[in-house]
Design a protein around this motif. Structure first.
Motif, PDB file in Angstrom:
ATOM      1  N   PRO A  41       0.842  -1.199   0.000  1.00  0.00           N
ATOM      2  CA  PRO A  41       0.000   0.000   0.000  1.00  0.00           C
ATOM      3  C   PRO A  41       0.875   1.246   0.000  1.00  0.00           C
ATOM      4  N   LYS A  42       0.381   2.300  -0.635  1.00  0.00           N
ATOM      5  CA  LYS A  42       1.170   3.516  -0.751  1.00  0.00           C
ATOM      6  C   LYS A  42       1.204   4.258   0.583  1.00  0.00           C
ATOM      7  N   ASN A  43       2.384   4.727   0.905  1.00  0.00           N
ATOM      8  CA  ASN A  43       2.603   5.507   2.108  1.00  0.00           C
ATOM      9  C   ASN A  43       2.985   6.909   1.664  1.00  0.00           C
ATOM     10  N   PRO A  44       2.284   7.945   2.124  1.00  0.00           N
ATOM     11  CA  PRO A  44       2.555   9.295   1.618  1.00  0.00           C
ATOM     12  C   PRO A  44       3.975   9.777   1.897  1.00  0.00           C
ATOM     13  N   VAL A  45       4.551   9.381   3.046  1.00  0.00           N
ATOM     14  CA  VAL A  45       5.928   9.789   3.334  1.00  0.00           C
ATOM     15  C   VAL A  45       6.899   9.102   2.376  1.00  0.00           C
ATOM     16  N   VAL A  46       6.675   7.821   2.149  1.00  0.00           N
ATOM     17  CA  VAL A  46       7.530   7.092   1.208  1.00  0.00           C
ATOM     18  C   VAL A  46       7.424   7.688  -0.191  1.00  0.00           C
ATOM     19  N   GLU A  47       6.196   7.979  -0.606  1.00  0.00           N
ATOM     20  CA  GLU A  47       6.006   8.572  -1.934  1.00  0.00           C
ATOM     21  C   GLU A  47       6.709   9.922  -2.038  1.00  0.00           C
ATOM     22  N   ALA A  48       6.667  10.704  -0.964  1.00  0.00           N
ATOM     23  CA  ALA A  48       7.333  12.008  -0.968  1.00  0.00           C
ATOM     24  C   ALA A  48       8.849  11.859  -1.003  1.00  0.00           C
ATOM     25  N   ILE A  49       9.361  10.860  -0.314  1.00  0.00           N
ATOM     26  CA  ILE A  49      10.808  10.589  -0.347  1.00  0.00           C
ATOM     27  C   ILE A  49      11.254  10.291  -1.763  1.00  0.00           C
ATOM     28  N   ILE A  50      10.522   9.426  -2.443  1.00  0.00           N
ATOM     29  CA  ILE A  50      10.881   9.054  -3.820  1.00  0.00           C
ATOM     30  C   ILE A  50      10.829  10.276  -4.728  1.00  0.00           C
ATOM     31  N   LYS A  51       9.802  11.073  -4.591  1.00  0.00           N
ATOM     32  CA  LYS A  51       9.643  12.262  -5.434  1.00  0.00           C
ATOM     33  C   LYS A  51      10.781  13.258  -5.193  1.00  0.00           C
ATOM     34  N   GLU A  52      11.107  13.516  -3.942  1.00  0.00           N
ATOM     35  CA  GLU A  52      12.169  14.474  -3.619  1.00  0.00           C
ATOM     36  C   GLU A  52      13.520  13.978  -4.126  1.00  0.00           C
ATOM     37  N   PHE A 405      21.627 -11.708  13.631  1.00  0.00           N
ATOM     38  CA  PHE A 405      20.577 -11.365  14.599  1.00  0.00           C
ATOM     39  C   PHE A 405      19.331 -12.202  14.284  1.00  0.00           C
ATOM     40  N   LEU A 406      18.903 -12.953  15.271  1.00  0.00           N
ATOM     41  CA  LEU A 406      17.911 -14.001  15.079  1.00  0.00           C
ATOM     42  C   LEU A 406      16.612 -13.492  14.466  1.00  0.00           C
ATOM     43  N   HIS A 407      16.151 -12.322  14.893  1.00  0.00           N
ATOM     44  CA  HIS A 407      14.856 -11.818  14.448  1.00  0.00           C
ATOM     45  C   HIS A 407      14.957 -10.728  13.380  1.00  0.00           C
ATOM     46  N   ALA A 408      16.136 -10.568  12.803  1.00  0.00           N
ATOM     47  CA  ALA A 408      16.307  -9.505  11.800  1.00  0.00           C
ATOM     48  C   ALA A 408      15.354  -9.686  10.628  1.00  0.00           C
ATOM     49  N   TYR A 409      15.077 -10.931  10.254  1.00  0.00           N
ATOM     50  CA  TYR A 409      14.183 -11.184   9.121  1.00  0.00           C
ATOM     51  C   TYR A 409      12.816 -10.545   9.338  1.00  0.00           C
ATOM     52  N   GLU A 410      12.384 -10.470  10.609  1.00  0.00           N
ATOM     53  CA  GLU A 410      11.032  -9.993  10.885  1.00  0.00           C
ATOM     54  C   GLU A 410      10.942  -8.465  10.787  1.00  0.00           C
ATOM     55  N   TYR A 411      11.839  -7.751  11.476  1.00  0.00           N
ATOM     56  CA  TYR A 411      11.717  -6.285  11.425  1.00  0.00           C
ATOM     57  C   TYR A 411      12.286  -5.712  10.130  1.00  0.00           C
ATOM     58  N   MET A 412      13.362  -6.306   9.604  1.00  0.00           N
ATOM     59  CA  MET A 412      13.857  -5.840   8.303  1.00  0.00           C
ATOM     60  C   MET A 412      12.812  -6.113   7.220  1.00  0.00           C
ATOM     61  N   GLY A 413      12.070  -7.192   7.398  1.00  0.00           N
ATOM     62  CA  GLY A 413      11.002  -7.492   6.454  1.00  0.00           C
ATOM     63  C   GLY A 413       9.926  -6.428   6.429  1.00  0.00           C
ATOM     64  N   ARG A 414       9.533  -5.975   7.599  1.00  0.00           N
ATOM     65  CA  ARG A 414       8.525  -4.909   7.661  1.00  0.00           C
ATOM     66  C   ARG A 414       9.035  -3.637   6.988  1.00  0.00           C
ATOM     67  N   TRP A 415      10.280  -3.307   7.255  1.00  0.00           N
ATOM     68  CA  TRP A 415      10.818  -2.058   6.716  1.00  0.00           C
ATOM     69  C   TRP A 415      11.005  -2.139   5.200  1.00  0.00           C
ATOM     70  N   LEU A 416      11.514  -3.265   4.740  1.00  0.00           N
ATOM     71  CA  LEU A 416      11.727  -3.426   3.294  1.00  0.00           C
ATOM     72  C   LEU A 416      10.420  -3.467   2.518  1.00  0.00           C
ATOM     73  N   SER A 417       9.330  -3.863   3.188  1.00  0.00           N
ATOM     74  CA  SER A 417       8.051  -3.950   2.485  1.00  0.00           C
ATOM     75  C   SER A 417       7.579  -2.580   2.000  1.00  0.00           C
ATOM     76  N   ALA A 418       8.098  -1.508   2.581  1.00  0.00           N
ATOM     77  CA  ALA A 418       7.713  -0.160   2.160  1.00  0.00           C
ATOM     78  C   ALA A 418       8.546   0.358   0.991  1.00  0.00           C
ATOM     79  N   VAL A 419       9.614  -0.346   0.660  1.00  0.00           N
ATOM     80  CA  VAL A 419      10.519   0.090  -0.412  1.00  0.00           C
ATOM     81  C   VAL A 419       9.898  -0.272  -1.760  1.00  0.00           C
TER      82      VAL A 419
END
Length: 535
Positions: A41-52, A405-419
């Motif tokens: 889903p589109k995130n307005p902050v992410v969209e603004a980052i890409i545009k800038e 780091f054992l749980h890196a897949y989980e939080y890095m996964g959330r963050w990468l999903s916005a890319v």
């Protein structure tokens, strides 16, 4: 049976490794979060980052000012101090608080003009330069005959030979049989010819290794022995296995110059000496020894609003070797972090967590700036949400490891999903990965158990052509890839700041080391060298 036991120790459940293995072959956790054909889903902050980043990029301007105007950033030089001050001024101009934080001192030195000319048996200007921290020559330079190291000599015979170097320039590198890189041979040579060349090169390398070992000196101590014996200077050639490219590091001599010349010119002079032509060189090197210089990390921050004592850290080393201008090692990583901070300040000025950027000094001599920061700021390290480090060249990021780091897949996964998928699609994630023991500044944080990740880049022939070489210049920057990385970094920093949970720090159980048969250990915290080159 041992393998199954290891998986259970690492993951706690025997059924999970297969899932995570397949995850590492995709663009990570995104496939699990969204499905392979479903856009996030589109995130307005992410969209603004890409545009800038796309429409108002400052990368070319930053690169020009840093790489062309300031140039190389060798620790202990005025140019390194100039770069620190430039970065602080840039951040302050963007409304970002910034400071230079002293962590040590280094031998002061400044490169001058190098001229290396062959004056006998004919006149030819040679391509080359003095090494970092090399002593200068007298104003009129040094004119001397070139001699070669002896063959078939043990340490006793070498000591008897040493007086021969008095007043001479000594060539200490193996002459390369070919200046063509392997890919050029592979493209044009017959298989027989290519195989023959490689066999001859292997034999030559082994013979040279034995020859050097017989002297009883290392690459570090041999120039010092020649200096003590009265040599006029040391001449070397550190070829980087590419057309016209050499690696330029530091001199070990304190009174006589050490110069590096190109493979082509080194081979010419070597062959002339070998055939009895007694070549002479004129070397002029105008460097300056300066008072010991303070060394700094440049730190900038956007203060957090809800959790100001938790931190997201952007990381890149600021220093370089000085054979060229340090464009891809590591001006590109530097400007990625600066551009990401600029964009975040403009579009996300009130982050939940404090967003820091560290531009580290003296990474090239052993991660010294970042190791010092880790020692000096335990309060930041203990509350680090994540650090993102970029170092290895101009290419777009193609690999992110979980660093053990054992749980890196989980939080890095959330963050990468916005890319966006056109950036995320290039990235292979490897979870849980293994902890980085060195190589770049993320390792300084990983060693103390802080979640720090390397944004590892596509090569663009980095190892041969730009890493520590005389060809690491502005024209090697691929700005589309650097822009890709600035967008990625800004989004990861935004997502890490917004994440409602603090990142866990559980580590994997490391496997048995097959070489030792003992369990592998987490990398130890390294001590920074805070007084460098002063002996």
């Amino acid at each position: 049976m041992k393998q199954t036991t290891y998986k259970q120790n690492v993951w706690g459940k025997a059924s999970l490794p297969a899932l995570f293995l397949s995850l590492s072959l995709l663009s990570g956790p995104v496939a699990l979060a969204q499905g392979p054909n479903q856009a996030p889903p589109k995130n307005p902050v992410v969209e603004a980052i890409i545009k800038e980043a796309t429409e108002n990029s400052q990368l070319e301007k930053l690169a020009h000012e840093l790489v062309d105007v300031i140039g190389p950033r060798l620790v202990g030089t005025p140019e390194m101090q100039q770069a620190n001050n430039w970065a602080v001024a840039k951040y302050q101009g963007w409304g970002i608080a910034a400071r230079n934080e002293k962590w040590g001192e280094w031998r002061g030195w400044q490169r001058g003009v190098s001229h290396i000319d062959m004056v006998h048996p004919r006149v030819k200007s040679l391509e080359g330069m003095q090494l970092a921290w090399s002593p200068a020559t007298p104003n009129k330079g040094i004119t001397a005959e070139v001699i070669l190291l002896p063959e078939g000599t043990d340490s006793l015979a070498f000591q008897k030979w040493l007086p021969n170097v008095k007043g001479k320039l000594v060539m200490i590198s193996m002459p390369q049989a070919t200046g063509r890189p392997d890919y050029n041979w592979q493209e044009f040579a017959t298989k027989e010819s290519f195989d023959k060349m490689k066999a001859q090169r292997t034999a030559q390398n082994e013979a040279w290794r034995k020859r050097m070992a017989g002297y009883g000196y290392s690459a570090r101590t041999l120039p010092v022995a020649l200096e003590k014996a009265g040599a006029a200077g040391v001449v070397m050639s550190n070829w980087s296995a590419g057309f016209g490219v050499n690696k330029i590091f530091s001199a070990y001599t304190k009174k006589i110059p050490t110069v590096d010349i190109s493979l082509e010119d080194y081979g010419l002079v070597y062959r002339l000496a070998e055939s009895g032509q007694k070549p002479k060189l004129l070397i002029k090197a105008d460097s300056k020894n300066l008072p010991n210089a303070p060394t700094f990390n440049t730190i900038a921050e956007i203060k957090g609003t809800e959790k100001p004592n938790e931190y997201v850290l952007l990381s890149a080393h600021f220093d370089s070797w000085d054979g060229a201008s340090g464009a891809t090692d590591n001006a590109t990583g530097t400007i990625v972090m600066m551009e990401a901070m600029r964009i975040l300040k403009k579009l996300y000025p009130n982050p939940k967590r404090t967003i820091l950027v560290g531009h580290w000094g003296s990474e090239e001599q052993g991660l010294n700036g970042s190791r010092a920061f880790v020692e000096d700021h335990p309060e930041i390290v203990q509350n680090l949400q994540a650090a993102f480090n970029q170092d290895n060249g101009t290419g777009r990021v193609t690999n992110i490891s979980g660093q053990g780091f054992l749980h890196a897949y989980e939080y890095m996964g959330r963050w990468l999903s916005a890319v966006p998928s056109d950036i995320r699609g290039h990235i292979q994630t490897t979870f849980p990965g293994t902890p980085g023991g060195g190589g770049s500044d993320h390792a300084s944080f990983v060693a103390v158990g802080a979640p720090a990740f390397s944004l590892s880049s596509l090569s663009w022939s980095y190892g041969n052509y730009t890493w520590h070489t005389n060809r690491d210049t502005y024209d090697k920057i691929v700005f589309d890839d650097v822009r890709n990385n600035a967008i990625l970094t800004a989004i990861l920093a935004y997502m890490a700041s917004e994440d409602p949970t603090k990142t866990p720090r559980e580590r994997i159980v490391l496997p048995i080391n097959p070489r030792t048969g003992q369990p592998s250990t987490w990398p130890a915290q390294g001590k920074p060298t805070r007084k460098g080159g002063l002996d």
